[in-house]
Design a protein around this motif. Sequence first.
Motif, PDB file in Angstrom:
ATOM      1  N   SER A  66       7.473   8.844   8.601  1.00  0.00           N
ATOM      2  CA  SER A  66       6.757   8.211   7.479  1.00  0.00           C
ATOM      3  C   SER A  66       5.802   7.164   8.037  1.00  0.00           C
ATOM      4  CB  SER A  66       7.739   7.526   6.516  1.00  0.00           C
ATOM      5  OG  SER A  66       8.296   6.372   7.122  1.00  0.00           O
ATOM      6  N   GLY A  67       4.950   6.662   7.167  1.00  0.00           N
ATOM      7  CA  GLY A  67       4.060   5.582   7.567  1.00  0.00           C
ATOM      8  C   GLY A  67       4.827   4.300   7.846  1.00  0.00           C
ATOM      9  N   THR A  68       5.882   4.086   7.082  1.00  0.00           N
ATOM     10  CA  THR A  68       6.714   2.896   7.292  1.00  0.00           C
ATOM     11  C   THR A  68       7.360   2.955   8.670  1.00  0.00           C
ATOM     12  OG1 THR A  68       7.131   2.837   4.912  1.00  0.00           O
ATOM     13  CG2 THR A  68       8.605   1.541   6.309  1.00  0.00           C
ATOM     14  N   LEU A  71       4.867   2.141  11.486  1.00  0.00           N
ATOM     15  CA  LEU A  71       4.657   0.694  11.690  1.00  0.00           C
ATOM     16  C   LEU A  71       5.879   0.072  12.381  1.00  0.00           C
ATOM     17  CD1 LEU A  71       3.246  -0.104   8.130  1.00  0.00           C
ATOM     18  CD2 LEU A  71       1.939  -0.318  10.261  1.00  0.00           C
ATOM     19  N   THR A  92      -1.556  -5.742  -0.266  1.00  0.00           N
ATOM     20  CA  THR A  92      -1.316  -4.452   0.387  1.00  0.00           C
ATOM     21  C   THR A  92      -0.045  -3.853  -0.183  1.00  0.00           C
ATOM     22  OG1 THR A  92      -0.914  -3.335   2.532  1.00  0.00           O
ATOM     23  CG2 THR A  92      -0.045  -5.565   2.292  1.00  0.00           C
ATOM     24  N   PHE A  93       0.272  -2.631   0.244  1.00  0.00           N
ATOM     25  CA  PHE A  93       1.543  -1.998  -0.110  1.00  0.00           C
ATOM     26  C   PHE A  93       2.665  -2.713   0.643  1.00  0.00           C
ATOM     27  CE2 PHE A  93       4.663   1.528   0.629  1.00  0.00           C
ATOM     28  CZ  PHE A  93       5.072   1.633  -0.690  1.00  0.00           C
ATOM     29  N   ALA A  95       5.169  -1.993   2.417  1.00  0.00           N
ATOM     30  CA  ALA A  95       5.647  -1.581   3.738  1.00  0.00           C
ATOM     31  C   ALA A  95       5.034  -2.413   4.862  1.00  0.00           C
ATOM     32  CB  ALA A  95       5.347  -0.098   3.973  1.00  0.00           C
ATOM     33  N   VAL A 144      -4.935  -4.006   7.488  1.00  0.00           N
ATOM     34  CA  VAL A 144      -4.725  -2.805   6.663  1.00  0.00           C
ATOM     35  C   VAL A 144      -6.098  -2.258   6.280  1.00  0.00           C
ATOM     36  CG1 VAL A 144      -3.760  -1.932   4.488  1.00  0.00           C
ATOM     37  CG2 VAL A 144      -2.569  -3.742   5.759  1.00  0.00           C
ATOM     38  N   ASP A 170      -2.752  -0.725  10.263  1.00  0.00           N
ATOM     39  CA  ASP A 170      -2.085   0.038   9.205  1.00  0.00           C
ATOM     40  C   ASP A 170      -3.141   0.894   8.507  1.00  0.00           C
ATOM     41  OD1 ASP A 170      -0.867   1.072   6.963  1.00  0.00           O
ATOM     42  OD2 ASP A 170       0.130  -0.788   6.374  1.00  0.00           O
ATOM     43  N   ALA A 172      -2.536   3.704   6.869  1.00  0.00           N
ATOM     44  CA  ALA A 172      -1.856   4.632   5.951  1.00  0.00           C
ATOM     45  C   ALA A 172      -2.804   5.121   4.857  1.00  0.00           C
ATOM     46  CB  ALA A 172      -0.633   3.969   5.334  1.00  0.00           C
ATOM     47  N   GLN A 173      -3.729   4.265   4.439  1.00  0.00           N
ATOM     48  CA  GLN A 173      -4.695   4.666   3.403  1.00  0.00           C
ATOM     49  C   GLN A 173      -6.054   5.018   3.994  1.00  0.00           C
ATOM     50  OE1 GLN A 173      -4.835   1.714   0.245  1.00  0.00           O
ATOM     51  NE2 GLN A 173      -2.608   1.484   0.242  1.00  0.00           N
ATOM     52  N   SER A 194       0.237   7.385   7.429  1.00  0.00           N
ATOM     53  CA  SER A 194       1.228   8.036   6.572  1.00  0.00           C
ATOM     54  C   SER A 194       0.674   9.353   6.060  1.00  0.00           C
ATOM     55  CB  SER A 194       1.523   7.125   5.377  1.00  0.00           C
ATOM     56  OG  SER A 194       2.160   7.848   4.333  1.00  0.00           O
ATOM     57  N   GLY A 207       5.906  11.937   5.928  1.00  0.00           N
ATOM     58  CA  GLY A 207       5.476  12.139   7.308  1.00  0.00           C
ATOM     59  C   GLY A 207       4.594  10.990   7.728  1.00  0.00           C
ATOM     60  N   TYR A 325      -2.799  -3.765  -6.519  1.00  0.00           N
ATOM     61  CA  TYR A 325      -1.378  -4.000  -6.710  1.00  0.00           C
ATOM     62  C   TYR A 325      -1.243  -5.106  -7.723  1.00  0.00           C
ATOM     63  CZ  TYR A 325      -1.103  -1.078  -2.647  1.00  0.00           C
ATOM     64  OH  TYR A 325      -1.239  -0.021  -1.808  1.00  0.00           O
TER      65      TYR A 325
HETATM   66  C1  LIG Z   1       1.731   4.272   1.960  1.00  0.00           C
HETATM   67  C2  LIG Z   1       1.585   3.083   2.815  1.00  0.00           C
HETATM   68  C3  LIG Z   1       2.503   2.768   3.833  1.00  0.00           C
HETATM   69  C4  LIG Z   1       3.805   3.501   4.033  1.00  0.00           C
HETATM   70  O1  LIG Z   1       3.728   4.857   4.155  1.00  0.00           O
HETATM   71  P1  LIG Z   1       5.006   5.781   3.819  1.00  0.00           P
HETATM   72  O2  LIG Z   1       4.667   7.080   4.464  1.00  0.00           O
HETATM   73  O3  LIG Z   1       5.124   5.855   2.341  1.00  0.00           O
HETATM   74  O4  LIG Z   1       6.194   5.142   4.451  1.00  0.00           O
HETATM   75  C5  LIG Z   1       2.241   1.679   4.642  1.00  0.00           C
HETATM   76  N1  LIG Z   1       1.154   0.927   4.455  1.00  0.00           N
HETATM   77  C6  LIG Z   1       0.259   1.171   3.478  1.00  0.00           C
HETATM   78  C7  LIG Z   1      -0.935   0.295   3.337  1.00  0.00           C
HETATM   79  C8  LIG Z   1       0.455   2.258   2.614  1.00  0.00           C
HETATM   80  O5  LIG Z   1      -0.422   2.487   1.625  1.00  0.00           O
END
Ligand SMILES: *Cc1c(COP(=O)(O)O)cnc(C)c1O
Length: 382
Positions: A66-68, A71, A92-93, A95, A144, A170, A172-173, A194, A207, A325
């Motif tokens: 996962s993205g979490t 990190l 931010t999200f 995580a 991020v 980060d 993820a986005q 992510s 993933g 958010y």
């Molecule tokens: C979605 C997200 C994550 C975590 O990703 P997961 O795959 O859901 O664990 C981390 N950081 C940001 C900014 C995200 O948007």
Amino acid sequence: MNQHMPIEPIAFIDIGAQRRRLGARVEDAVARVLTHCQFINGPEVTQFEADLAAFTGARHVVGCASGTDALLMVLMAKGIGRGDAVLCPSFTFCATGEVVALTGATPVFVDVDARTFNIDPASLTRGIATARKLGLEPKAVIPVDLFGQAADHDAVAAIAAAEKLFVLDDAAQGFGATYKGRRLGRFGLATATSFFPAKPLGCYGDGGAIMTDDAELAETLRSVRVHGQGSDKYDNVRLGLTARLDTIQAAVLIEKLKIFEDEIAARNRVAVRYGEALGDVVGVPHVAPGNVSVWAQYTIRLGTVDRDGFAARLKALGVPTAIYYPRSLHQQTAYRGYPVADGGLPVSESLSREVISLPMHAYLDAATQDRVIAAVRSALKG
Ligand SMILES: *Cc1c(COP(=O)(O)O)cnc(C)c1O
């Protein structure tokens, strides 16, 4: 339009449209895994890591669960823990800050830029000073690439170099986005992403992946990914996780990566159209010069307009919205006790009050875009 006709709601993110485009290619890819049965670390995982290295230019790619985890694994591999401070934006999200706290280190929240919504370099500098005043040792910064747009990586890198912090991006986005013509994946020590289904490049479950040019770090990450295993499988040399990328997900991602560039272009066409049609009535996203966003979200700023009423009127017109958010991290129960940069985080707090995201994906046709645009303009009138 006939007022009595039920309004067909449009999709916020249309994963089904992409699924139809990919068709049998994904089914065949999954069927190959079901035939060879190497569900853990199968050949598709190695193949996908190589594909990602080619796509980003990164020397090493480590797929993960996962993205979490992506990190967290980097922080674990670098030995981050109690007494350390890791700076990250508050808007931010969860995580982003969660992984810092999980290691026992202290997340120190900093503000974001009012135009890009990404980490504000001046607040980052203040946050580093705040951390030192509290007796913490600043070790890293996690910029991020929010909503699909790259953070100001040159500014972050300059501060990190001067203060001897490492940078963990980060993305993820923002995976697939470019900064000054360079694809994300090589800014800082490592980049985490992510493949959650709703992200710009998503799989059919969870993933993630880490990109780095540092061979030693990549090797440590491969160990952390499997319980900290050493060269002997039954001699674990450090603490780790069960954080592998499933072979089936890698097989799906190999097919999706092939159409990703085309999807990024399509998302950018939608964003340009929204911007042109809505820029006179709401705060539309600002893409910094030299950046290409992948538009994980198309997030507008409403100013003093009542957000709940606006969202309700859009919903009645069949247009879904989401709020990313409604609270910044430092305003949330689990994170309230952690420090914020001196001067506070006024931009994060006002964004949390004012932003709302509109439907955005690569398969949003012109007629549907028009419906969204018309609905937004009408909903603003109250
Ligand atoms: C979605 C997200 C994550 C975590 O990703 P997961 O795959 O859901 O664990 C981390 N950081 C940001 C900014 C995200 O948007």
